[in-house]
Scaffold this active site. Structure first.
Site, PDB file in Angstrom:
ATOM      1  N   LYS A 129       0.862  -1.195   0.000  1.00  0.00           N
ATOM      2  CA  LYS A 129       0.000   0.000   0.000  1.00  0.00           C
ATOM      3  C   LYS A 129       0.887   1.229   0.000  1.00  0.00           C
ATOM      4  O   LYS A 129       2.041   1.160   0.422  1.00  0.00           O
ATOM      5  CB  LYS A 129      -0.861   0.016   1.272  1.00  0.00           C
ATOM      6  N   ASP A 169      -7.073   4.384  -4.400  1.00  0.00           N
ATOM      7  CA  ASP A 169      -7.742   4.265  -3.096  1.00  0.00           C
ATOM      8  C   ASP A 169      -8.342   5.655  -2.875  1.00  0.00           C
ATOM      9  O   ASP A 169      -8.571   6.384  -3.856  1.00  0.00           O
ATOM     10  CB  ASP A 169      -6.736   3.867  -1.987  1.00  0.00           C
TER      11      ASP A 169
HETATM   12  P1  NDP Z   1     -12.982   8.064  -2.854  1.00  0.00           P
HETATM   13  O1  NDP Z   1     -11.888   9.043  -2.667  1.00  0.00           O
HETATM   14  O2  NDP Z   1     -13.531   7.841  -4.208  1.00  0.00           O
HETATM   15  O3  NDP Z   1     -14.201   8.395  -1.895  1.00  0.00           O
HETATM   16  C1  NDP Z   1     -14.043   8.453  -0.528  1.00  0.00           C
HETATM   17  C2  NDP Z   1     -15.371   8.799   0.112  1.00  0.00           C
HETATM   18  O4  NDP Z   1     -15.257   8.616   1.514  1.00  0.00           O
HETATM   19  C3  NDP Z   1     -15.763  10.244  -0.088  1.00  0.00           C
HETATM   20  O5  NDP Z   1     -17.162  10.376  -0.112  1.00  0.00           O
HETATM   21  C4  NDP Z   1     -15.158  10.911   1.136  1.00  0.00           C
HETATM   22  O6  NDP Z   1     -15.794  12.118   1.509  1.00  0.00           O
HETATM   23  C5  NDP Z   1     -15.378   9.867   2.190  1.00  0.00           C
HETATM   24  N1  NDP Z   1     -14.313  10.005   3.207  1.00  0.00           N
HETATM   25  C6  NDP Z   1     -12.986   9.856   3.011  1.00  0.00           C
HETATM   26  N2  NDP Z   1     -12.290  10.099   4.130  1.00  0.00           N
HETATM   27  C7  NDP Z   1     -13.205  10.397   5.051  1.00  0.00           C
HETATM   28  C8  NDP Z   1     -13.117  10.747   6.417  1.00  0.00           C
HETATM   29  N3  NDP Z   1     -11.936  10.821   7.059  1.00  0.00           N
HETATM   30  N4  NDP Z   1     -14.300  10.987   7.063  1.00  0.00           N
HETATM   31  C9  NDP Z   1     -15.486  10.885   6.408  1.00  0.00           C
HETATM   32  N5  NDP Z   1     -15.622  10.569   5.123  1.00  0.00           N
HETATM   33  C10 NDP Z   1     -14.509  10.338   4.453  1.00  0.00           C
HETATM   34  O7  NDP Z   1     -12.393   6.700  -2.252  1.00  0.00           O
HETATM   35  P2  NDP Z   1     -12.903   5.198  -2.495  1.00  0.00           P
HETATM   36  O8  NDP Z   1     -14.369   5.182  -2.718  1.00  0.00           O
HETATM   37  O9  NDP Z   1     -12.014   4.575  -3.491  1.00  0.00           O
HETATM   38  O10 NDP Z   1     -12.556   4.535  -1.080  1.00  0.00           O
HETATM   39  C11 NDP Z   1     -13.505   4.420  -0.030  1.00  0.00           C
HETATM   40  C12 NDP Z   1     -13.073   3.314   0.918  1.00  0.00           C
HETATM   41  O11 NDP Z   1     -13.020   2.068   0.208  1.00  0.00           O
HETATM   42  C13 NDP Z   1     -11.696   3.470   1.557  1.00  0.00           C
HETATM   43  O12 NDP Z   1     -11.734   2.922   2.851  1.00  0.00           O
HETATM   44  C14 NDP Z   1     -10.804   2.599   0.677  1.00  0.00           C
HETATM   45  O13 NDP Z   1      -9.652   2.174   1.352  1.00  0.00           O
HETATM   46  C15 NDP Z   1     -11.747   1.460   0.389  1.00  0.00           C
HETATM   47  N6  NDP Z   1     -11.448   0.637  -0.779  1.00  0.00           N
HETATM   48  C16 NDP Z   1     -11.293   1.200  -2.010  1.00  0.00           C
HETATM   49  C17 NDP Z   1     -11.033   0.406  -3.104  1.00  0.00           C
HETATM   50  C18 NDP Z   1     -10.919   0.957  -4.477  1.00  0.00           C
HETATM   51  O14 NDP Z   1     -10.742   0.172  -5.409  1.00  0.00           O
HETATM   52  N7  NDP Z   1     -11.022   2.252  -4.699  1.00  0.00           N
HETATM   53  C19 NDP Z   1     -10.881  -1.048  -2.968  1.00  0.00           C
HETATM   54  C20 NDP Z   1     -11.132  -1.550  -1.643  1.00  0.00           C
HETATM   55  C21 NDP Z   1     -11.395  -0.714  -0.601  1.00  0.00           C
HETATM   56  P3  NDP Z   1     -15.038  13.517   1.281  1.00  0.00           P
HETATM   57  O15 NDP Z   1     -15.120  13.782  -0.185  1.00  0.00           O
HETATM   58  O16 NDP Z   1     -15.802  14.477   2.100  1.00  0.00           O
HETATM   59  O17 NDP Z   1     -13.629  13.320   1.753  1.00  0.00           O
HETATM   60  O1  2IT Z   2      -7.975  -1.446  -0.665  1.00  0.00           O
HETATM   61  C1  2IT Z   2      -7.912  -1.947  -1.801  1.00  0.00           C
HETATM   62  O2  2IT Z   2      -8.043  -3.148  -1.997  1.00  0.00           O
HETATM   63  C2  2IT Z   2      -7.694  -1.034  -2.930  1.00  0.00           C
HETATM   64  N1  2IT Z   2      -7.615   0.175  -2.724  1.00  0.00           N
HETATM   65  C3  2IT Z   2      -7.528  -1.581  -4.317  1.00  0.00           C
HETATM   66  C4  2IT Z   2      -6.133  -2.088  -4.543  1.00  0.00           C
HETATM   67  C5  2IT Z   2      -5.804  -2.492  -5.949  1.00  0.00           C
HETATM   68  O3  2IT Z   2      -4.617  -2.782  -6.156  1.00  0.00           O
HETATM   69  O4  2IT Z   2      -6.667  -2.545  -6.833  1.00  0.00           O
END
Ligand code: NDP
Ligand code: 2IT
Length: 449
Positions: A129, A169
């Protein structure tokens, strides 16, 4: 906190001492150690080979300076990270997070989770990561590009399609991956498509990668509902926190499966729309216009915006936390249970605190922890790597079918493993043991490295 095997407690105390102040990392390690006691009884060689101690220590940690210039010409300095955690099962694989809260403890917790998640996919990927404390909010497109270029100017020497393959992420999506890929190509003079995943469809990206985490998490919950009594999403009221990549495609799949999402959020507040969240509007606001979720009520005047509100107070049958770590505490979990929630599927990484997890497990609701439920994102990244390696591109239908199949397998592995170790219905135990077993066995095979 749950009780831990005595010898594992010693390992945990050592982790605390060696990694001071990294509270999210401690939390992630503790949860795994609490689950794997019975494995060590059954397979003493894991203890003899000090597999736990080795797994807890990252193979390599890279921290670097990221200087860049903002639009006013002022110099800005951020900190970049890449933790190459474990390569027993394949090249390091895991996303990059750009958020002001990023520090080594966040990157290590995410990297540690990633090891077991990637193992659960059954695909040949190790765990890693990275990220930066850079805040993309309010930055111009050019500023984001200059930051990404500077970040990659250091990172490129540490990554490659058979060494380490970053992706997105929080704060890192298609735009950022594009800028980083461009800079990697320029610095190396190589078109090495498989060095990053989450790429655009016009230059080596995979169909379904954008949707994969949310779709996969929803498939996982679908499997949990089936397992708890042949239930489905049909007619279920759901809430999904966040409004980013994972939240959006979770909402999309829930709606396709006949559920109704009545609330989503961002870090400022919560939207409640009893008629069902209008996803086209959320996509317009968040994906295309990069606006805040509060603007939703400008277009849908019947909906409510709760500034500083708590989404877990909105009654639902299925909750899918899809924003960030520790967003559901013990009180929130108790509220969800009291309001009739029967299933929780974590799109986010570690969104529930240990107190919250205990509430869910005690209440015997179906609780799918992130490292199992959100593994569809990284699994589809591995499918993107496969397509890059063979210079092929698959159809949406075929790729989604592969994803659905992987999620079904992960559910089955977690369910069966929990049962085998005397914890039927406990997906935390199932996911931790099933993931750990794969990594630990490979590490034993590799000898002391
Ligand atoms: P994005 O940046 O696309 O969206 C994040 C969302 O979460 C936004 O709505 C944001 O709101 C909110 N958010 C982020 N930080 C905070 C915080 N500290 N408090 C409250 N709200 C918060 O990210 P993703 O959708 O990609 O990721 C969301 C989650 O999913 C994370 O935990 C990530 O690790 C996990 N994840 C992502 C993957 C991926 O492929 N993208 C895969 C597996 C897991 P705001 O705009 O106000 O910050
Ligand atoms: O938390 C996760 O699994 C991710 N942000 C996606 C990682 C990836 O390599 O696609």
């Amino acid at each position: 906190m749950a009780k831990m095997d005595e010898k594992l407690e010693v390992v945990y105390q050592d982790v605390l001492k060696r990694n001071p102040g990294e509270v999210e990392f401690h939390q992630a390690v503790r949860e795994v150690l609490e689950s794997i006691g019975p494995v060590l009884v059954k397979y003493p060689e894991f203890r003899e080979r000090k597999i736990i101690e080795r797994i807890a220590e990252p193979e390599r940690q890279i921290i670097f300076r990221v200087p860049w210039q903002d639009d006013r010409g002022e110099v800005q300095i951020n900190r970049g990270f890449r933790v190459q955690y474990n390569s027993a099962l394949g090249p390091y694989k895991g996303g990059l997070r750009f958020h002001p809260s990023v520090y080594l403890g966040i990157v290590k917790f995410l990297g540690f989770e990633q090891i077991f998640k990637n193992a659960l996919t059954g695909l040949p990927i190790g765990g890693g990561k990275g990220g930066s404390d850079f805040d993309p909010k309010g930055k111009s497109d050019n500023e984001v590009m200059r930051f990404c270029q500077s970040f990659m100017t250091e990172l490129w020497r540490h990554i490659g399609d058979v060494t380490d393959v970053p992706a997105g992420d929080i704060g890192v999506g298609g735009r950022e991956i594009g800028y980083m890929f461009g800079q990697f190509k320029r610095l190396t003079a190589r078109y090495e498509a498989g060095v990053l995943t989450g790429k655009g469809l016009d230059y080596g990206g995979s169909l379904v990668r954008t949707e994969a985490t949310g779709y996969g998490a929803t498939f996982f919950v679908q499997e949990m509902l089936k397992a708890r009594g042949n239930d489905t999403f049909g007619g279920k009221v759901c809430t999904v926190s966040g409004s980013g990549n994972v939240a959006i495609y979770t909402i999309e799949k829930i709606h396709q499966l006949g559920g109704k999402v009545v609330a989503c959020s961002d870090s400022n507040g919560v939207i409640v729309d009893e008629k069902g969240i209008d996803l086209d509007l959320v996509k317009q606001l968040k994906e295309r216009e990069r606006r805040r979720i509060k603007d939703y009520v400008e277009y849908r005047t019947h909906a409510k915006y709760l500034h500083g509100g708590n989404i877990w107070e909105v009654p639902c049958q299925v909750a899918m936390p899809s924003a960030t770590q520790n967003e559901i505490n013990g009180k929130d979990a108790a509220m969800l249970v009291k309001n009739g929630c029967i299933a929780v599927g974590e799109g986010a990484n570690m969104p529930t605190t240990p107190e919250g997890i205990k509430v869910f497990l005690d209440a015997k609701i179906s609780y799918g922890p992130g490292k199992a439920a959100n593994a569809g994102g990284v699994a589809t990244s591995a499918l993107e790597m496969q397509q890059n390696a063979t210079r092929d591109s698959w159809t949406f239908e075929y790729t989604e079918k592969r994803l659905a199949h992987i999620m079904k397998n992960i559910h089955e592995a977690c369910f069966n493993t929990a049962e085998e170790f005397g914890a039927k219905g406990n997906y935390v135990v199932g996911a931790n043991i099933a993931g750990f077993m794969r990594v630990a066995s490979a590490m034993v095979s590799h000898g002391l490295v």
